[in-house]
Scaffold this motif. Structure first.
Motif, PDB file in Angstrom:
ATOM      1  N   ILE A 177       0.853  -1.184   0.000  1.00  0.00           N
ATOM      2  CA  ILE A 177       0.000   0.000   0.000  1.00  0.00           C
ATOM      3  C   ILE A 177       0.892   1.237   0.000  1.00  0.00           C
ATOM      4  N   THR A 178       0.665   2.126  -0.958  1.00  0.00           N
ATOM      5  CA  THR A 178       1.453   3.362  -1.042  1.00  0.00           C
ATOM      6  C   THR A 178       0.520   4.562  -1.113  1.00  0.00           C
ATOM      7  N   GLU A 179       1.077   5.724  -0.769  1.00  0.00           N
ATOM      8  CA  GLU A 179       0.290   6.954  -0.871  1.00  0.00           C
ATOM      9  C   GLU A 179      -0.178   7.182  -2.301  1.00  0.00           C
ATOM     10  N   GLU A 180       0.693   6.908  -3.270  1.00  0.00           N
ATOM     11  CA  GLU A 180       0.344   7.126  -4.675  1.00  0.00           C
ATOM     12  C   GLU A 180      -0.851   6.265  -5.093  1.00  0.00           C
ATOM     13  N   LYS A 181      -0.830   4.990  -4.722  1.00  0.00           N
ATOM     14  CA  LYS A 181      -1.927   4.105  -5.114  1.00  0.00           C
ATOM     15  C   LYS A 181      -3.211   4.442  -4.367  1.00  0.00           C
ATOM     16  N   LEU A 182      -3.103   4.896  -3.130  1.00  0.00           N
ATOM     17  CA  LEU A 182      -4.291   5.343  -2.402  1.00  0.00           C
ATOM     18  C   LEU A 182      -4.929   6.533  -3.109  1.00  0.00           C
ATOM     19  N   ARG A 183      -4.090   7.451  -3.593  1.00  0.00           N
ATOM     20  CA  ARG A 183      -4.610   8.608  -4.341  1.00  0.00           C
ATOM     21  C   ARG A 183      -5.275   8.159  -5.641  1.00  0.00           C
ATOM     22  N   MET A 184      -4.692   7.167  -6.306  1.00  0.00           N
ATOM     23  CA  MET A 184      -5.283   6.639  -7.541  1.00  0.00           C
ATOM     24  C   MET A 184      -6.689   6.107  -7.285  1.00  0.00           C
ATOM     25  N   VAL A 185      -6.820   5.308  -6.222  1.00  0.00           N
ATOM     26  CA  VAL A 185      -8.122   4.730  -5.891  1.00  0.00           C
ATOM     27  C   VAL A 185      -9.114   5.826  -5.518  1.00  0.00           C
ATOM     28  N   ASP A 186      -8.669   6.784  -4.716  1.00  0.00           N
ATOM     29  CA  ASP A 186      -9.543   7.870  -4.283  1.00  0.00           C
ATOM     30  C   ASP A 186     -10.063   8.665  -5.485  1.00  0.00           C
ATOM     31  N   LYS A 187      -9.163   9.023  -6.401  1.00  0.00           N
ATOM     32  CA  LYS A 187      -9.572   9.779  -7.592  1.00  0.00           C
ATOM     33  C   LYS A 187     -10.534   8.957  -8.453  1.00  0.00           C
ATOM     34  N   GLY A 230      -2.277  -4.548  -8.712  1.00  0.00           N
ATOM     35  CA  GLY A 230      -1.136  -4.078  -9.483  1.00  0.00           C
ATOM     36  C   GLY A 230      -1.501  -2.817 -10.242  1.00  0.00           C
ATOM     37  N   ASP A 231      -1.475  -2.877 -11.580  1.00  0.00           N
ATOM     38  CA  ASP A 231      -1.858  -1.717 -12.387  1.00  0.00           C
ATOM     39  C   ASP A 231      -3.251  -1.893 -12.994  1.00  0.00           C
ATOM     40  N   ILE A 232      -4.021  -2.851 -12.454  1.00  0.00           N
ATOM     41  CA  ILE A 232      -5.375  -3.114 -12.939  1.00  0.00           C
ATOM     42  C   ILE A 232      -6.395  -2.560 -11.956  1.00  0.00           C
ATOM     43  N   ALA A 233      -7.389  -1.831 -12.460  1.00  0.00           N
ATOM     44  CA  ALA A 233      -8.508  -1.359 -11.656  1.00  0.00           C
ATOM     45  C   ALA A 233      -9.693  -2.294 -11.893  1.00  0.00           C
ATOM     46  N   ARG A 234     -10.244  -2.848 -10.808  1.00  0.00           N
ATOM     47  CA  ARG A 234     -11.442  -3.704 -10.909  1.00  0.00           C
ATOM     48  C   ARG A 234     -12.609  -2.928 -10.302  1.00  0.00           C
ATOM     49  N   THR A 267     -10.441   6.827 -19.942  1.00  0.00           N
ATOM     50  CA  THR A 267      -9.453   7.898 -20.155  1.00  0.00           C
ATOM     51  C   THR A 267      -8.933   8.446 -18.830  1.00  0.00           C
ATOM     52  N   ASN A 268      -9.844   8.680 -17.919  1.00  0.00           N
ATOM     53  CA  ASN A 268      -9.432   9.250 -16.633  1.00  0.00           C
ATOM     54  C   ASN A 268      -8.679   8.239 -15.773  1.00  0.00           C
ATOM     55  N   PHE A 269      -9.113   6.997 -15.781  1.00  0.00           N
ATOM     56  CA  PHE A 269      -8.395   5.981 -15.002  1.00  0.00           C
ATOM     57  C   PHE A 269      -6.965   5.828 -15.512  1.00  0.00           C
ATOM     58  N   LYS A 270      -6.799   5.882 -16.823  1.00  0.00           N
ATOM     59  CA  LYS A 270      -5.447   5.829 -17.391  1.00  0.00           C
ATOM     60  C   LYS A 270      -4.620   7.021 -16.901  1.00  0.00           C
ATOM     61  N   ALA A 271      -5.234   8.191 -16.872  1.00  0.00           N
ATOM     62  CA  ALA A 271      -4.535   9.387 -16.405  1.00  0.00           C
ATOM     63  C   ALA A 271      -4.182   9.279 -14.923  1.00  0.00           C
ATOM     64  N   PHE A 272      -5.012   8.570 -14.158  1.00  0.00           N
ATOM     65  CA  PHE A 272      -4.739   8.388 -12.728  1.00  0.00           C
ATOM     66  C   PHE A 272      -3.571   7.437 -12.493  1.00  0.00           C
ATOM     67  N   GLY A 273      -3.242   6.611 -13.495  1.00  0.00           N
ATOM     68  CA  GLY A 273      -2.106   5.703 -13.349  1.00  0.00           C
ATOM     69  C   GLY A 273      -2.401   4.245 -13.584  1.00  0.00           C
ATOM     70  N   PHE A 274      -3.648   3.884 -13.886  1.00  0.00           N
ATOM     71  CA  PHE A 274      -4.004   2.492 -14.160  1.00  0.00           C
ATOM     72  C   PHE A 274      -3.679   2.150 -15.616  1.00  0.00           C
ATOM     73  N   SER A 275      -3.167   0.941 -15.836  1.00  0.00           N
ATOM     74  CA  SER A 275      -2.899   0.475 -17.200  1.00  0.00           C
ATOM     75  C   SER A 275      -4.118  -0.194 -17.808  1.00  0.00           C
ATOM     76  N   TYR A 276      -4.903  -0.871 -16.972  1.00  0.00           N
ATOM     77  CA  TYR A 276      -6.085  -1.599 -17.442  1.00  0.00           C
ATOM     78  C   TYR A 276      -7.264  -1.291 -16.531  1.00  0.00           C
TER      79      TYR A 276
END
Length: 275
Positions: free
Chosen positions: A188-198, A217-221, A243-252
């Motif tokens: 768990i990292t601050e960056e990934k927490l921000r990704m999920v929050d956004k 990993g880099d997949i959002a479910r 588009t936005n999920f990709k911008a947040f940092g998710f690959s899939y």
């Protein structure tokens, strides 16, 4: 009020009155808001609310908690409780929730003592008895009171009573800390927490009622209510999400076909049933 619910609410009031004074672990969610309301009705100004502020707790939730306490004139304490600083927490072990709750409740107990408050209470309900909830071990170890479980109130009944008492949270979407979106063992990292929050905020802004964005990993479910699947499949919505999920940092970006449910990360666990 339905008679059965009236009896349960009276049982809840009796439990709270017996405490004399209480600090409520207050997240601003459906359960803790109802508990805080009931506690104030039972004990008046001998109630305080304590909310944990951390990177796994969205600002919108903290703002709503502050607004409720202001509206109902409840003394409110916001305590810094950064889970990522707890030894072992970042590695996301199966007892992650225990590590967090233990640290948080110790801080609330200290605040209660400083303010001459006799007990600390938390908002787990009867439905929580059926899931893997390691945080309840900390509740037991530290003698934290669980009035809603004592009164045998489940989520549906809490929503019904909240509506009857005019609480705006009666139909609020269920929420759990953002750390619960990570598969066990994934750091768990601050960056990934921000990704999920956004990502979750985007879905809420698009009008989805109940959401979870689980991170693998880099997949959002994405978990949604099944009745909202069709909305996600609308071309403009689907493209905006991707588009936005990709911008947040998710690959899939994926959709869970079973839909929203609590504790889906626990489905791969084999744990003993709590007695």
């Amino acid at each position: 009020m339905v008679r059965d619910l009236s009896v349960k609410y009276q049982k809840l009031q009796g439990c709270l009155k017996s405490l004399g004074s209480v600090a409520i672990a207050f997240s601003g969610g459906v359960d803790s808001t109802f508990l805080l309301f009931a506690a104030q009705e039972a004990l008046g100004d001998r109630v305080i609310a304590v909310t944990a502020s951390s990177c796994s707790f969205p600002q919108r939730e903290l703002d709503e908690a502050k607004a409720f306490c202001s509206e109902f004139h409840v003394r409110h304490f916001v305590v810094e409780s950064e889970e990522l600083d707890i030894e072992g927490f970042r590695q996301n072990p199966k007892n992650r929730c225990y590590l967090c709750k233990r640290e948080l409740f110790e801080k609330i107990l200290a605040i209660a003592k400083e303010n001459d408050i006799a007990a600390v209470a938390e908002g787990s309900n009867l439905d929580d008895n059926g899931d893997y909830r390691p945080g309840l071990i900390a509740v037991k170890e530290l003698s934290i009171v669980s009035p809603l479980r004592y009164a045998e109130l489940n989520k549906e009944e809490i929503r019904s009573l909240s509506r009857e008492f005019g609480l705006s949270t009666w139909d609020k979407q269920s929420f759990a800390c953002l750390s619960s979106r990570f598969v066990y063992g994934e750091t768990i990292t601050e960056e990934k927490l921000r990704m999920v929050d956004k990502a979750e905020q985007l879905l809420l802004d698009l009008g989805f009622r109940q959401v979870r964005v689980r991170i693998h990993g880099d997949i959002a479910r994405i978990e949604l209510l099944p009745r909202e699947f069709e909305k996600l499949m609308q071309e403009d919505v689907r493209e905006a999400v991707y588009t936005n999920f990709k911008a947040f940092g998710f690959s899939y970006v994926t959709l869970d076909l079973l839909g929203y449910r609590t504790g889906s990360m626990n489905e791969t666990l084999t744990v003993p049933k709590r007695k």
